[in-house]
Design a protein around this motif. Structure first.
Motif, short mmCIF file in Angstrom:
data_model
loop_
_atom_site.label_atom_id
_atom_site.label_comp_id
_atom_site.label_asym_id
_atom_site.label_seq_id
_atom_site.Cartn_x
_atom_site.Cartn_y
_atom_site.Cartn_z
N VAL A 235 0.83 -1.20 0.00
CA VAL A 235 0.00 0.00 0.00
C VAL A 235 0.87 1.26 0.00
O VAL A 235 0.47 2.30 -0.50
CB VAL A 235 -0.96 -0.01 1.21
N GLY A 236 2.07 1.16 0.57
CA GLY A 236 2.98 2.30 0.58
C GLY A 236 3.11 2.97 1.93
O GLY A 236 3.67 4.06 2.04
N ILE A 237 2.60 2.33 2.96
CA ILE A 237 2.66 2.92 4.30
C ILE A 237 4.11 2.98 4.79
O ILE A 237 4.54 3.97 5.37
CB ILE A 237 1.77 2.13 5.29
N SER A 238 4.86 1.92 4.54
CA SER A 238 6.25 1.88 5.01
C SER A 238 7.08 2.98 4.36
O SER A 238 7.88 3.65 5.04
CB SER A 238 6.87 0.52 4.69
N ALA A 239 6.91 3.21 3.08
CA ALA A 239 7.67 4.25 2.39
C ALA A 239 7.29 5.64 2.90
O ALA A 239 8.15 6.50 3.08
CB ALA A 239 7.42 4.16 0.89
N ALA A 240 6.01 5.85 3.17
CA ALA A 240 5.56 7.14 3.68
C ALA A 240 6.16 7.41 5.07
O ALA A 240 6.61 8.52 5.35
CB ALA A 240 4.04 7.18 3.76
N LYS A 241 6.19 6.38 5.92
CA LYS A 241 6.77 6.54 7.25
C LYS A 241 8.26 6.85 7.16
O LYS A 241 8.78 7.67 7.91
CB LYS A 241 6.54 5.28 8.08
N GLN A 242 8.96 6.21 6.22
CA GLN A 242 10.39 6.47 6.03
C GLN A 242 10.63 7.91 5.60
O GLN A 242 11.54 8.57 6.09
CB GLN A 242 10.98 5.53 4.99
N LYS A 243 9.81 8.40 4.68
CA LYS A 243 9.97 9.77 4.20
C LYS A 243 9.74 10.78 5.31
O LYS A 243 10.47 11.76 5.44
CB LYS A 243 9.01 10.05 3.04
N ILE A 244 8.73 10.53 6.13
CA ILE A 244 8.43 11.43 7.25
C ILE A 244 9.58 11.41 8.25
O ILE A 244 10.02 12.46 8.73
CB ILE A 244 7.11 11.02 7.94
N ALA A 245 10.09 10.23 8.55
CA ALA A 245 11.18 10.11 9.52
C ALA A 245 12.43 10.81 9.02
O ALA A 245 13.12 11.49 9.79
CB ALA A 245 11.47 8.64 9.81
N ARG A 246 12.75 10.68 7.75
CA ARG A 246 13.94 11.32 7.20
C ARG A 246 13.78 12.84 7.16
O ARG A 246 14.73 13.57 7.43
CB ARG A 246 14.22 10.79 5.80
N ALA A 247 12.58 13.32 6.83
CA ALA A 247 12.36 14.76 6.72
C ALA A 247 12.38 15.45 8.08
O ALA A 247 12.92 16.55 8.22
CB ALA A 247 11.03 15.03 6.02
N THR A 248 11.80 14.81 9.09
CA THR A 248 11.70 15.42 10.41
C THR A 248 12.86 15.08 11.34
O THR A 248 13.12 15.80 12.29
CB THR A 248 10.39 15.01 11.11
N GLY A 249 13.51 13.97 11.07
CA GLY A 249 14.59 13.52 11.96
C GLY A 249 14.06 12.78 13.18
O GLY A 249 14.80 12.48 14.10
N ILE A 250 12.77 12.50 13.18
CA ILE A 250 12.16 11.77 14.30
C ILE A 250 11.82 10.36 13.82
O ILE A 250 11.06 10.19 12.87
CB ILE A 250 10.86 12.47 14.78
N PRO A 251 12.37 9.34 14.46
CA PRO A 251 12.09 7.96 14.05
C PRO A 251 10.63 7.58 14.27
O PRO A 251 9.99 8.09 15.19
CB PRO A 251 12.99 7.11 14.95
N THR A 252 10.12 6.70 13.44
CA THR A 252 8.73 6.28 13.58
C THR A 252 8.61 4.93 14.28
O THR A 252 7.51 4.54 14.63
CB THR A 252 8.04 6.19 12.21
N THR A 253 9.72 4.24 14.49
CA THR A 253 9.66 2.97 15.20
C THR A 253 9.76 3.22 16.70
O THR A 253 10.33 4.21 17.15
CB THR A 253 10.80 2.03 14.77
N ARG A 254 9.21 2.31 17.46
CA ARG A 254 9.24 2.46 18.91
C ARG A 254 10.67 2.45 19.44
O ARG A 254 11.05 3.28 20.27
CB ARG A 254 8.42 1.34 19.55
N GLY A 255 11.46 1.51 18.96
CA GLY A 255 12.85 1.42 19.41
C GLY A 255 13.66 2.64 19.04
O GLY A 255 14.46 3.14 19.84
N GLY A 256 13.47 3.14 17.83
CA GLY A 256 14.19 4.32 17.39
C GLY A 256 13.82 5.55 18.19
O GLY A 256 14.67 6.37 18.55
#
Length: 57
Positions: A14-35
């Protein structure tokens, strides 16, 4: 019966993973719990003990 080495992920399709990666790279805030825990933990430690940069060789 599964085919070895072949898997399917609905989130990736669906593209959810790619969208989360783009957001994380743009903001510098990880989207995973561990990160996120790692980032917050390092911020707290640097606030308590001062900033120490690791030397990379």
């Amino acid at each position: 019966m599964k085919i070895p080495g072949l898997s399917f992920s609905l989130k990736r399709a669906v593209g959810i993973s790619a969208a989360k990666q783009k957001i994380a790279r743009a903001t510098g805030i990880p989207t995973t719990r561990g990160g996120l825990e790692r980032k917050v933990g390092s911020m707290v430690m640097s606030a308590l003990f001062g900033k120490k940069k690791k030397s990379r060789r």
